[in-house]
Design a protein around this motif. Structure first.
Motif, PDB file in Angstrom:
ATOM      1  N   PRO A   1       6.507   5.712  -0.690  1.00 38.24           N
ATOM      2  CA  PRO A   1       5.081   6.027  -0.589  1.00 38.24           C
ATOM      3  C   PRO A   1       4.734   7.263  -1.418  1.00 38.24           C
ATOM      4  O   PRO A   1       5.460   8.269  -1.379  1.00 38.24           O
ATOM      5  N   THR A   2       3.653   7.174  -2.149  1.00 36.48           N
ATOM      6  CA  THR A   2       3.296   8.287  -3.042  1.00 36.48           C
ATOM      7  C   THR A   2       2.940   9.551  -2.265  1.00 36.48           C
ATOM      8  O   THR A   2       2.917  10.642  -2.839  1.00 36.48           O
ATOM      9  N   GLN A   3       2.698   9.398  -0.965  1.00 38.25           N
ATOM     10  CA  GLN A   3       2.468  10.570  -0.121  1.00 38.25           C
ATOM     11  C   GLN A   3       3.721  11.443  -0.031  1.00 38.25           C
ATOM     12  O   GLN A   3       3.631  12.624   0.314  1.00 38.25           O
TER      13      GLN A   3
ATOM     14  N   HIS B   1       7.046   7.598 -15.225  1.00 44.62           N
ATOM     15  CA  HIS B   1       7.077   6.843 -13.976  1.00 44.62           C
ATOM     16  C   HIS B   1       5.670   6.377 -13.633  1.00 44.62           C
ATOM     17  O   HIS B   1       4.691   7.080 -13.897  1.00 44.62           O
ATOM     18  N   ILE B   2       5.595   5.215 -13.001  1.00 41.10           N
ATOM     19  CA  ILE B   2       4.401   4.801 -12.275  1.00 41.10           C
ATOM     20  C   ILE B   2       4.866   4.376 -10.888  1.00 41.10           C
ATOM     21  O   ILE B   2       5.691   3.469 -10.762  1.00 41.10           O
ATOM     22  N   ALA B   3       4.371   5.044  -9.860  1.00 43.98           N
ATOM     23  CA  ALA B   3       4.730   4.719  -8.471  1.00 43.98           C
ATOM     24  C   ALA B   3       3.501   4.141  -7.780  1.00 43.98           C
ATOM     25  O   ALA B   3       2.437   4.767  -7.774  1.00 43.98           O
ATOM     26  N   LEU B   4       3.669   2.952  -7.177  1.00 43.53           N
ATOM     27  CA  LEU B   4       2.525   2.174  -6.713  1.00 43.53           C
ATOM     28  C   LEU B   4       2.428   1.983  -5.201  1.00 43.53           C
ATOM     29  O   LEU B   4       1.454   1.412  -4.720  1.00 43.53           O
ATOM     30  N   ASP B   5       3.415   2.423  -4.450  1.00 43.46           N
ATOM     31  CA  ASP B   5       3.354   2.242  -2.996  1.00 43.46           C
ATOM     32  C   ASP B   5       2.489   3.352  -2.408  1.00 43.46           C
ATOM     33  O   ASP B   5       2.944   4.491  -2.261  1.00 43.46           O
TER      34      ASP B   5
END
Length: 233
Positions: free
Chosen positions: A186-188, A205-209
């Motif tokens: 989670p990006t949080q 990076h690309i983080a999508l959750d």
């Protein structure tokens, strides 16, 4: 044609519908789903069935799908499990239950054996990773990360567990010539993310959750042609 990538759905069927509508997703586009469609939320199987009906959709294997498949025999014997079977498979069963399997099992229990097998056969075909190029930019999509990472290590040499369970170090650039796209984390929880709960982009990076299942989370997607971000709520 647009190329969309969507983060972890976790049974949030209504958010999935909302996101697809917000993206104006059509038969001319292509959708990549980063894994973890199942578990936690209210409608994991309904979400899978929606994706099954999309011929222009590619799903990646997540750790929750992997746990589900490890319990395939149990799923196909719901209501008729022997004590010996439970004893021999208790670790896999408990691992899955401890990770939010209740909603998935409840929906599966309402289906016929044939319907369950169609869904499980579909999940068996989820990709361990996807490599693609959009507008001259190369992307590597994996659900979790690259466990035991080495820049010289071919992607085909990573185990499925390294791809679906491990988490990247988002402070570190893994590749100079491609962008690593992940869900799972989670990006949080990403320290480098200045907007917790929104898509993280940095260090290739690309983080999508974005924690769709959590009370303040949301389902997120991105268009790789324009880098436009989309959110369910």
């Amino acid at each position: 044609m647009s190329t969309y990538v969507v983060g972890d759905i976790h049974g949030e069927f209504n958010q999935l519908l909302e996101l697809l509508n917000t993206m104006d997703f059509s038969s001319k586009d292509w959708l990549y789903v980063m894994g973890d469609v199942v578990d936690k939320g209210e409608y994991p199987i309904k979400s899978l069935q929606l994706l099954m009906g999309l011929p222009n959709c590619t799903c990646l294997m997540g750790n929750h799908e992997l746990m589900m498949l490890k319990n395939r025999e149990m799923i196909n014997n719901l209501g008729n499990l022997s004590k010996k079977f439970i004893e021999n498979n208790c670790l896999n069963i408990l691992d899955w239950l401890n990770n939010g399997a209740e909603s998935t099992l409840c929906e599966l229990s309402e289906l016929s054996l044939d319907e369950r097998n169609k869904i499980l056969d579909y999940v068996e075909k989820f990709k361990p990773y996807v490599e693609l190029s959009v507008n001259g930019v190369d992307y590597l999509l994996v659900h979790g990360g690259l466990g035991n990472f080495s820049v010289e290590k071919p992607i085909a040499d990573y185990s499925l567990e390294e791809l679906v369970w491990d988490r990247p170090d988002y402070s570190k650039e893994y590749f100079s010539n491609k962008i690593l796209v992940t869900g799972h984390t989670p990006t949080q929880r990403i320290k480098e993310n200045t907007l917790p709960g929104y898509i993280f982009m940095g260090n290739n990076h690309i983080a999508l959750d974005c924690g769709a299942f959590s009370p303040k989370g949301k389902l997120a997607g991105i268009c790789l042609e324009t880098m436009e971000e989309f959110y369910s709520r």
